[in-house]
Design an enzyme around this catalytic site. Sequence first.
Site, PDB file in Angstrom:
ATOM      1  N   GLY A   1       7.266  10.858   3.329  1.00 37.03           N
ATOM      2  CA  GLY A   1       7.695  11.168   4.689  1.00 37.03           C
ATOM      3  C   GLY A   1       7.675   9.905   5.535  1.00 37.03           C
TER       4      GLY A   1
ATOM      5  N   VAL B   1       2.201   3.562  -3.326  1.00 34.08           N
ATOM      6  CA  VAL B   1       1.476   4.570  -4.111  1.00 34.08           C
ATOM      7  C   VAL B   1       0.824   5.573  -3.164  1.00 34.08           C
ATOM      8  CG1 VAL B   1      -0.324   4.982  -5.838  1.00 34.08           C
ATOM      9  CG2 VAL B   1       0.944   2.832  -5.864  1.00 34.08           C
TER      10      VAL B   1
ATOM     11  N   ASP C   1       8.916   8.592 -11.176  1.00 33.01           N
ATOM     12  CA  ASP C   1       8.292   8.101  -9.937  1.00 33.01           C
ATOM     13  C   ASP C   1       6.774   7.969 -10.136  1.00 33.01           C
ATOM     14  OD1 ASP C   1       8.393   7.869  -6.781  1.00 33.01           O
ATOM     15  OD2 ASP C   1       6.860   9.352  -7.230  1.00 33.01           O
TER      16      ASP C   1
ATOM     17  N   LYS D   1       4.092   4.520 -10.101  1.00 33.39           N
ATOM     18  CA  LYS D   1       2.824   4.453  -9.356  1.00 33.39           C
ATOM     19  C   LYS D   1       1.647   4.233 -10.307  1.00 33.39           C
ATOM     20  CE  LYS D   1       4.808   7.328  -5.758  1.00 33.39           C
ATOM     21  NZ  LYS D   1       5.124   8.704  -5.375  1.00 33.39           N
TER      22      LYS D   1
ATOM     23  N   GLU E   1       0.821  -1.219   0.000  1.00 25.36           N
ATOM     24  CA  GLU E   1       0.000   0.000   0.000  1.00 25.36           C
ATOM     25  C   GLU E   1       0.852   1.265   0.000  1.00 25.36           C
ATOM     26  OE1 GLU E   1      -2.869   1.840  -0.778  1.00 25.36           O
ATOM     27  OE2 GLU E   1      -3.811   0.102   0.134  1.00 25.36           O
TER      28      GLU E   1
ATOM     29  N   ILE F   1      -2.258   7.317   1.645  1.00 24.26           N
ATOM     30  CA  ILE F   1      -3.621   7.191   1.077  1.00 24.26           C
ATOM     31  C   ILE F   1      -3.914   5.719   0.763  1.00 24.26           C
ATOM     32  CG2 ILE F   1      -5.179   7.863  -0.783  1.00 24.26           C
ATOM     33  CD1 ILE F   1      -3.516  10.379  -1.189  1.00 24.26           C
TER      34      ILE F   1
ATOM     35  N   GLY G   1       1.820   7.128  -0.511  1.00 18.61           N
ATOM     36  CA  GLY G   1       2.110   7.044   0.928  1.00 18.61           C
ATOM     37  C   GLY G   1       0.924   6.635   1.779  1.00 18.61           C
TER      38      GLY G   1
ATOM     39  N   GLU H   1      14.891  15.431  -3.420  1.00 20.55           N
ATOM     40  CA  GLU H   1      16.227  14.840  -3.277  1.00 20.55           C
ATOM     41  C   GLU H   1      17.257  15.768  -3.911  1.00 20.55           C
ATOM     42  OE1 GLU H   1      16.735  11.571  -2.216  1.00 20.55           O
ATOM     43  OE2 GLU H   1      14.614  11.092  -1.956  1.00 20.55           O
TER      44      GLU H   1
ATOM     45  N   GLY I   1      13.520  19.788   2.256  1.00 21.28           N
ATOM     46  CA  GLY I   1      13.529  18.319   2.361  1.00 21.28           C
ATOM     47  C   GLY I   1      12.428  17.639   1.562  1.00 21.28           C
TER      48      GLY I   1
HETATM   49  N1  LIG Z   1      10.859   8.406   1.767  1.00 11.62           N
HETATM   50  C1  LIG Z   1       9.572   8.397   1.488  1.00 11.62           C
HETATM   51  O1  LIG Z   1       8.829   9.321   1.812  1.00 11.62           O
HETATM   52  C2  LIG Z   1       8.962   7.236   0.728  1.00 11.62           C
HETATM   53  C3  LIG Z   1       7.585   7.248   0.422  1.00 11.62           C
HETATM   54  C4  LIG Z   1       7.021   6.145  -0.238  1.00 11.62           C
HETATM   55  C5  LIG Z   1       7.832   5.077  -0.580  1.00 11.62           C
HETATM   56  N2  LIG Z   1       9.173   5.117  -0.291  1.00 11.62           N
HETATM   57  C6  LIG Z   1       9.980   3.956  -0.670  1.00 11.62           C
HETATM   58  O2  LIG Z   1      10.455   3.339   0.515  1.00 11.62           O
HETATM   59  C7  LIG Z   1      11.739   2.778   0.266  1.00 11.62           C
HETATM   60  C8  LIG Z   1      12.736   3.322   1.295  1.00 11.62           C
HETATM   61  O3  LIG Z   1      12.841   4.728   1.124  1.00 11.62           O
HETATM   62  P1  LIG Z   1      13.625   5.640   2.190  1.00 11.62           P
HETATM   63  O4  LIG Z   1      13.276   7.044   1.840  1.00 11.62           O
HETATM   64  O5  LIG Z   1      13.359   5.160   3.574  1.00 11.62           O
HETATM   65  O6  LIG Z   1      15.145   5.358   1.784  1.00 11.62           O
HETATM   66  P2  LIG Z   1      16.464   5.829   2.547  1.00 11.62           P
HETATM   67  O7  LIG Z   1      16.155   6.826   3.609  1.00 11.62           O
HETATM   68  O8  LIG Z   1      17.454   6.197   1.512  1.00 11.62           O
HETATM   69  O9  LIG Z   1      16.969   4.489   3.297  1.00 11.62           O
HETATM   70  C9  LIG Z   1      17.351   3.360   2.568  1.00 11.62           C
HETATM   71  C10 LIG Z   1      17.742   2.253   3.513  1.00 11.62           C
HETATM   72  O10 LIG Z   1      17.982   1.077   2.731  1.00 11.62           O
HETATM   73  C11 LIG Z   1      19.173   0.476   3.177  1.00 11.62           C
HETATM   74  N3  LIG Z   1      19.733  -0.330   2.086  1.00 11.62           N
HETATM   75  C12 LIG Z   1      20.054   0.045   0.820  1.00 11.62           C
HETATM   76  N4  LIG Z   1      20.480  -1.009   0.093  1.00 11.62           N
HETATM   77  C13 LIG Z   1      20.427  -2.073   0.931  1.00 11.62           C
HETATM   78  C14 LIG Z   1      20.722  -3.456   0.771  1.00 11.62           C
HETATM   79  N5  LIG Z   1      21.164  -3.943  -0.383  1.00 11.62           N
HETATM   80  N6  LIG Z   1      20.534  -4.277   1.844  1.00 11.62           N
HETATM   81  C15 LIG Z   1      20.083  -3.798   3.022  1.00 11.62           C
HETATM   82  N7  LIG Z   1      19.767  -2.499   3.232  1.00 11.62           N
HETATM   83  C16 LIG Z   1      19.949  -1.647   2.199  1.00 11.62           C
HETATM   84  C17 LIG Z   1      20.064   1.629   3.597  1.00 11.62           C
HETATM   85  O11 LIG Z   1      21.067   1.140   4.450  1.00 11.62           O
HETATM   86  P3  LIG Z   1      22.099   2.096   5.217  1.00 11.62           P
HETATM   87  O12 LIG Z   1      21.304   2.694   6.343  1.00 11.62           O
HETATM   88  O13 LIG Z   1      23.152   1.187   5.700  1.00 11.62           O
HETATM   89  O14 LIG Z   1      22.557   3.099   4.216  1.00 11.62           O
HETATM   90  C18 LIG Z   1      19.029   2.540   4.297  1.00 11.62           C
HETATM   91  O15 LIG Z   1      18.863   2.152   5.640  1.00 11.62           O
HETATM   92  C19 LIG Z   1      12.086   3.102  -1.188  1.00 11.62           C
HETATM   93  O16 LIG Z   1      11.683   2.042  -2.012  1.00 11.62           O
HETATM   94  C20 LIG Z   1      11.210   4.306  -1.483  1.00 11.62           C
HETATM   95  O17 LIG Z   1      10.903   4.425  -2.858  1.00 11.62           O
HETATM   96  C21 LIG Z   1       9.760   6.158   0.356  1.00 11.62           C
END
Ligand SMILES: NC(=O)c1ccc[n+]([C@@H]2O[C@H](COP(=O)([O-])OP(=O)(O)OC[C@H]3O[C@@H](n4cnc5c(N)ncnc54)[C@H](OP(=O)(O)O)[C@@H]3O)[C@@H](O)[C@H]2O)c1
Length: 401
Positions: A303, A133, A202, A206, A130, A137, A135, A191, A188
């Site tokens: 977030g 797409v 992105d 979705k 869920e 919602i 976050g 990126e 923030g």
């Molecule tokens: N951020 C958002 O608001 C958001 C919203 C919706 C969906 N998402 C999705 O959620 C996912 C995570 O996003 P995020 O923003 O939390 O990313 P992030 O802050 O960049 O954190 C990524 C994490 O993944 C770990 N990692 C990367 N490669 C790895 C591997 N091969 N094995 C184990 N751990 C690994 C990193 O480890 P280290 O800590 O050691 O670097 C880090 O802890 C992504 O798919 C993103 O598209 C994010």
Amino acid sequence: MTLANNTSTDGTALRIGLFGFGCVGQGLYDVLRRTPGLRAQVARICVKDRSKPRTLPLGMFTYDRGEILGDDTINVVVELIDDANAAFDIVSSALRAGKAVVSANKRMIAERFDDLLAIQNETGSPFLYEASVCGSIPIIRNLEEYYDNDLLDGLEGIVNGTTNFILTRVSDGEGAYEGALASAQRLGFAESDPTLDVEGYDAVFKTVILAAHGFGVVVKPGNIVRRGITTVSSFDAAVAKRHGYTIKLVSSARLADGEVSASVLPTFVRDESPLASVRDEYNAVSLHAAFSDAQLMVGKGAGGHPTASAVLSDIAALRYAYRYEYKKIAQGLRPRFSQRVPIKIYARSSRRDLLEQIPWSTIEIEHRSPDGSYVIGTTVLDELSASEAFRSDETFIAKVV
Ligand SMILES: NC(=O)c1ccc[n+]([C@@H]2O[C@H](COP(=O)([O-])OP(=O)(O)OC[C@H]3O[C@@H](n4cnc5c(N)ncnc54)[C@H](OP(=O)(O)O)[C@@H]3O)[C@@H](O)[C@H]2O)c1
């Protein structure tokens, strides 16, 4: 040990193996700590970088995915990493090991949709996503459960918070694209490398997921017509305003005459339409269905905590052995995917030759001035996407709805 034996409604605790401890992973850890009623416990966390300081005791962490995937006491894997290829390996191995999996990785899901479907069929293990797409919602479960019939005929969404934040600033007359992007980065919301967001990739990921659950069509990301917002100008925002529109980046999937079309395009949406009022980093999905008027779901699309709330809801759903049934795909209707649909557009460029080579069906407005020249008219989506004007960074092209 299967999830159904282990975790259905018998009150057994869910033991989670968490991959990733970044923005969403840490958000999830915090949200789980504050919801003890769920009786879900993070048993181990797998991350990548050994040198990073952590906010939890180091004994919680591992750098070896096998320590989670091979641990039979862990019944749920939550995959929250930022690497789509590694994520696919982790998710497919976990499903094959009989574990339930929750993910937020839209890129991996969109690029490997068919493979992931096949693995779910082969293993019977649940896979929920869920959070991938919009976050917070709850759109996927809504499409799966409420719109499992053939009433749905259109989905339009503001599915990327970064671009909505930028377009809100530009539409408010607070400056041009570059300044708005810099301010999104400072706060923030963007990126340091914003390509995936501002070029619309992105939103495409979705859209693939929405089209699959909404209409039973599995489309490769590259087949969705896409244009980002990098060439939008204050001039475009002013033209839109003068004509009663606001510019949004809209993900759209439509079913008409048994065919589905899908696109991610900057869009002039009418000021009085529900999507126009969705501002800043907020996301929204507008659903169109026969016999009911448009319905709008609005919420935070990104977030740590908002995204974690959707992950938490998936984890909670595993308690009652919830799984996606992909009802639209299972019904076998699989409508044809076709981009041969009429579309009304606004196209602006300082190069007249580019505007002229768009395969116009009709022209409604042709405006020429030293400040900017634009045309508003109709064309056909697949012909437009094949044109040089569509690919050029000397044009700005928006759908008009
Ligand atoms: N951020 C958002 O608001 C958001 C919203 C919706 C969906 N998402 C999705 O959620 C996912 C995570 O996003 P995020 O923003 O939390 O990313 P992030 O802050 O960049 O954190 C990524 C994490 O993944 C770990 N990692 C990367 N490669 C790895 C591997 N091969 N094995 C184990 N751990 C690994 C990193 O480890 P280290 O800590 O050691 O670097 C880090 O802890 C992504 O798919 C993103 O598209 C994010």
